[in-house]
Design an enzyme around this catalytic site. Sequence first.
Site, PDB file in Angstrom:
ATOM      1  CG  LEU A   1      -9.493  -1.010   1.339  1.00  0.00           C
ATOM      2  CD1 LEU A   1      -8.879  -1.878   0.249  1.00  0.00           C
ATOM      3  CD2 LEU A   1     -10.359   0.091   0.731  1.00  0.00           C
ATOM      4  CG  ASP A   2      -5.765  -0.297   2.134  1.00  0.00           C
ATOM      5  OD1 ASP A   2      -5.299  -1.219   1.444  1.00  0.00           O
ATOM      6  OD2 ASP A   2      -6.153   0.783   1.645  1.00  0.00           O
ATOM      7  CD  GLN A   3      -8.032  -0.813   8.467  1.00  0.00           C
ATOM      8  OE1 GLN A   3      -7.687  -0.820   9.650  1.00  0.00           O
ATOM      9  NE2 GLN A   3      -7.892   0.253   7.699  1.00  0.00           N
TER      10      GLN A   3
ATOM     11  CG  HIS B   1      -1.897   1.161   1.170  1.00  0.00           C
ATOM     12  ND1 HIS B   1      -3.025   1.141   0.377  1.00  0.00           N
ATOM     13  CD2 HIS B   1      -1.880   2.372   1.774  1.00  0.00           C
ATOM     14  CE1 HIS B   1      -3.677   2.293   0.511  1.00  0.00           C
ATOM     15  NE2 HIS B   1      -3.004   3.050   1.358  1.00  0.00           N
TER      16      HIS B   1
ATOM     17  N   GLY C   1      -7.022   3.670   1.231  1.00  0.00           N
ATOM     18  CA  GLY C   1      -7.787   3.826   0.005  1.00  0.00           C
ATOM     19  C   GLY C   1      -6.993   4.445  -1.126  1.00  0.00           C
TER      20      GLY C   1
END
Length: 286
Positions: A229-231, A194, A203
């Site tokens: 998401l992205d966690q 990311h 995001g």
Amino acid sequence: MHRQRYYTLTASCPDRVGIVAKVSGFFAAHQGWILETALHADDTAGRYFMRIEVRADSLPFHLAELRERFRPVAEELGMEWKISDSAVKKRVVVLVSKQEHCLYDLLSRWQSKELDIEIPCIISNHDTFRGFVEWHGIPFHHIPVTADNKAAAYAEIQRLYEEVKGDTMVLARYMQILSPELCAAYPGQILNIHHSFLPSFVGAKPYHQAYERGVKLIGATCHYVTADLDQGPIIDQDVIRIDHSDSVEDMVRYGKDIEKTVLARGLRYHLEDRVLVHGNKTVVFR
């Protein structure tokens, strides 16, 4: 990394007295030559983590028998564990969209044997890199993803991953959100890079978010993919200092360098069984 073949035990269990003695005693009883040991006690979680490398030729049996002989020890200690073989190359399936920097970097490291892996195929939702990938002798699969076909597209990705017997899936700037079903099928097997120092700026367009916020550090995060998401659990991160004179374009350029490094480093830790996941956190034995 050692040149001789070795087995790697990674394990975690409830913390208690005698864990190291029990495990090292098991290997000593079979003349196992321990090459490297890393240990960590998490007082908060009450859990113990370990990673042990043992010379394969020092043991009087092969991997399958080693696993069977170690199983009673693991059960006694309540372990979550696995034993891997350094002679077996991991099979890494790479997913990419239209940004090339992470893909180019991974293929360079693969070609030079810096990453001693097999890449059985590369999957993309665009046809952009077909020629480049096939020039490397790697099968390329174009699987478009639209609002109407997502379920079918992710089912096809899963089918290909299973067909090529993938061990690890790497999202090398794959700009699609994987389905919860795909994430759930391979916990701890899907890595993402990311372009942000998570948990900040999740995001899309994090560099634009960072520019608007006037931050002085930007970074990148390699993490495991989950349905959130992205966690997912974080494997590795890095940052670079910027100032008021840097534009969004400058930040994107700096960020690409960090992304390549962090993804390659996180992938190496994963491939060498240096990452142990507990909950949404990781223990990384560097």
